[in-house]
Design an enzyme around this catalytic site. Structure first.
Site, PDB file in Angstrom:
ATOM      1  N   ARG A   1      50.449  -4.179  47.593  1.00  0.00           N
ATOM      2  CA  ARG A   1      51.368  -4.180  48.739  1.00  0.00           C
ATOM      3  C   ARG A   1      51.870  -5.611  48.878  1.00  0.00           C
ATOM      4  O   ARG A   1      51.109  -6.515  49.225  1.00  0.00           O
ATOM      5  CB  ARG A   1      50.640  -3.729  50.008  1.00  0.00           C
ATOM      6  CG  ARG A   1      51.539  -3.600  51.235  1.00  0.00           C
ATOM      7  CD  ARG A   1      50.730  -3.064  52.409  1.00  0.00           C
ATOM      8  NE  ARG A   1      51.492  -3.038  53.636  1.00  0.00           N
ATOM      9  CZ  ARG A   1      52.228  -2.017  54.070  1.00  0.00           C
ATOM     10  NH1 ARG A   1      52.300  -0.916  53.333  1.00  0.00           N
ATOM     11  NH2 ARG A   1      52.889  -2.074  55.209  1.00  0.00           N
TER      12      ARG A   1
ATOM     13  N   HIS B   1      59.087   1.967  49.056  1.00  0.00           N
ATOM     14  CA  HIS B   1      57.800   2.400  49.608  1.00  0.00           C
ATOM     15  C   HIS B   1      57.551   3.844  49.164  1.00  0.00           C
ATOM     16  O   HIS B   1      57.541   4.772  49.976  1.00  0.00           O
ATOM     17  CB  HIS B   1      57.825   2.289  51.133  1.00  0.00           C
ATOM     18  CG  HIS B   1      56.487   2.358  51.778  1.00  0.00           C
ATOM     19  ND1 HIS B   1      55.306   2.482  51.078  1.00  0.00           N
ATOM     20  CD2 HIS B   1      56.123   2.330  53.103  1.00  0.00           C
ATOM     21  CE1 HIS B   1      54.294   2.510  51.906  1.00  0.00           C
ATOM     22  NE2 HIS B   1      54.755   2.426  53.145  1.00  0.00           N
TER      23      HIS B   1
ATOM     24  N   GLN C   1      54.794   6.380  50.773  1.00  0.00           N
ATOM     25  CA  GLN C   1      55.140   6.974  52.062  1.00  0.00           C
ATOM     26  C   GLN C   1      55.970   8.223  51.865  1.00  0.00           C
ATOM     27  O   GLN C   1      55.815   9.207  52.598  1.00  0.00           O
ATOM     28  CB  GLN C   1      55.901   5.964  52.921  1.00  0.00           C
ATOM     29  CG  GLN C   1      56.284   6.491  54.295  1.00  0.00           C
ATOM     30  CD  GLN C   1      55.081   6.801  55.168  1.00  0.00           C
ATOM     31  OE1 GLN C   1      54.224   5.945  55.350  1.00  0.00           O
ATOM     32  NE2 GLN C   1      55.003   8.013  55.687  1.00  0.00           N
TER      33      GLN C   1
ATOM     34  N   ASP D   1      62.913   4.115  61.081  1.00  0.00           N
ATOM     35  CA  ASP D   1      61.930   3.052  60.897  1.00  0.00           C
ATOM     36  C   ASP D   1      62.260   1.956  61.911  1.00  0.00           C
ATOM     37  O   ASP D   1      63.317   1.983  62.553  1.00  0.00           O
ATOM     38  CB  ASP D   1      62.010   2.513  59.459  1.00  0.00           C
ATOM     39  CG  ASP D   1      60.851   1.603  59.091  1.00  0.00           C
ATOM     40  OD1 ASP D   1      59.885   1.497  59.876  1.00  0.00           O
ATOM     41  OD2 ASP D   1      60.914   0.979  58.009  1.00  0.00           O
TER      42      ASP D   1
ATOM     43  N   CYS E   1      57.510   6.446  59.610  1.00  0.00           N
ATOM     44  CA  CYS E   1      56.432   5.931  58.762  1.00  0.00           C
ATOM     45  C   CYS E   1      55.392   5.143  59.550  1.00  0.00           C
ATOM     46  O   CYS E   1      54.285   4.912  59.044  1.00  0.00           O
ATOM     47  CB  CYS E   1      57.003   5.086  57.630  1.00  0.00           C
ATOM     48  SG  CYS E   1      57.928   3.632  58.168  1.00  0.00           S
TER      49      CYS E   1
ATOM     50  N   ARG F   1      49.181  10.542  54.169  1.00  0.00           N
ATOM     51  CA  ARG F   1      49.097   9.435  53.230  1.00  0.00           C
ATOM     52  C   ARG F   1      47.812   9.545  52.416  1.00  0.00           C
ATOM     53  O   ARG F   1      47.793   9.292  51.204  1.00  0.00           O
ATOM     54  CB  ARG F   1      49.133   8.095  53.984  1.00  0.00           C
ATOM     55  CG  ARG F   1      50.490   7.693  54.533  1.00  0.00           C
ATOM     56  CD  ARG F   1      51.452   7.239  53.441  1.00  0.00           C
ATOM     57  NE  ARG F   1      50.939   6.096  52.711  1.00  0.00           N
ATOM     58  CZ  ARG F   1      51.045   4.828  53.098  1.00  0.00           C
ATOM     59  NH1 ARG F   1      51.655   4.536  54.247  1.00  0.00           N
ATOM     60  NH2 ARG F   1      50.575   3.846  52.354  1.00  0.00           N
TER      61      ARG F   1
END
Length: 305
Positions: free
Chosen positions: A105, A132, A135, A220, A260, A288
């Site tokens: 990450r 990402h 996700q 987001d 997310c 997830r």
């Protein structure tokens, strides 16, 4: 055979991605029924390199490895020689001799690609400034659980043309659905990523027009990690782009809302939206774990009957 990496959704075929979604659902249902008795990763280790902090990413990957009988090793930039200038490729080669897979990450997607090119074990993108993809596995899994196949449906992205938006664009290509991207001018996604999606993705400036008759709406935060100094400007620029219950009312009756997380209530969403039954963000967050279990299993063991 060289290792398979998961840096974007385009690294797997559409068929492989469909398999991961169904496998994630199967793993989740079996865990609820029988408990964590499937442990294929005994003596296997996942190295987790974090240059950006996270709640969901760390907990989901660590729990995934624990439930599969393996071990997850947390490494921050302070814990590795990367933080002291060791070349990315050298670190990748060293870790390849010691662990079975690496999750990263980080900020630079180019740096992630450099790491993967030198790694002989699978590398998983747990977020970069550009993408990402993990996700999106959870998001599509959540949609599939709630409403069935996403193929041919219409999803709406409202907000910044950021890494999440880029992964939604790739998802539209790979899972064969339509994506409407609704963002203020100046906050469009990368042109090359958008153009590569062809007719699967279009930009619609007005939120009401974008959401009308849509099957899924997602958003987001307006200022991602590293953009905090732009918060005030972004709040001004994104005026009118807040997702509210009234905006969702313009979508189909069966529409769901995803985020997310973490969410900034009162900014990109209304203060009460996450309490609306159309918001399935807690199920999405939990997925997830299950989608990533399916992903790790696939990268290390291939398809499992």
């Amino acid at each position: 055979m060289s290792a398979r990496h998961f840096l974007t959704l385009l690294d797997l075929s559409a068929d492989e991605l469909d398999y991961l979604i169904q496998r994630g659902i199967t793993i989740k249902n079996r865990l609820k029924t029988n408990g964590p008795i499937y442990t294929p990763f005994s003596n296997r280790t996942l190295a987790m390199i974090f240059e950006k902090s996270s709640t969901r990413t760390r907990v989901s990957f660590e729990t995934a490895m624990a439930q599969f009988g393996g071990h997850a090793l947390f490494l921050s930039s302070r814990d590795t020689q990367l933080g002291r200038g060791e070349p990315i490729a050298d670190t990748a080669r060293v870790l390849s001799e010691m662990v079975d897979a690496v999750m990263i990450r980080t900020f630079s997607h180019a740096g992630l690609e450099e790491f993967a090119a030198a790694s002989s074990v699978p590398v998983i993108n747990a977020l970069t400034d550009d993408y990402h993809p993990c996700q999106l596995l959870a998001d599509v899994m959540t949609w599939t659980e709630c409403r069935g196949p996403i193929k041919g449906k219409t999803a709406v992205w409202i907000g910044d043309g950021n890494n999440m938006c880029h992964s939604w664009i790739n998802a539209a290509r790979q899972f064969d659905f339509q994506l409407r991207i609704c963002c203020p001018e100046g906050y469009d996604p990368r042109r090359d990523i958008l153009e590569a999606a062809g007719e699967h993705a279009v930009i619609v400036r007005d939120p009401g027009d974008a959401v009308r008759d849509a099957d899924l709406v997602t958003t987001d935060v307006w200022a991602s990690m590293g953009q905090e100094e732009e918060q005030a400007k972004r709040e001004r620029d994104f005026t009118g782009f807040q997702v509210t219950e009234a905006l969702l009312d313009q979508a189909t009756e069966e529409a769901i809302f995803l985020h997310c997380l973490p969410a900034h209530r009162g900014e990109e969403i209304s203060t009460t939206l996450l309490d609306d039954p159309r918001a399935v963000v807690w199920q999405e967050a939990g997925n997830r774990l299950h989608a990533q279990k399916a992903l790790i299993e696939f990268l290390l063991l291939g398809r499992v009957a």
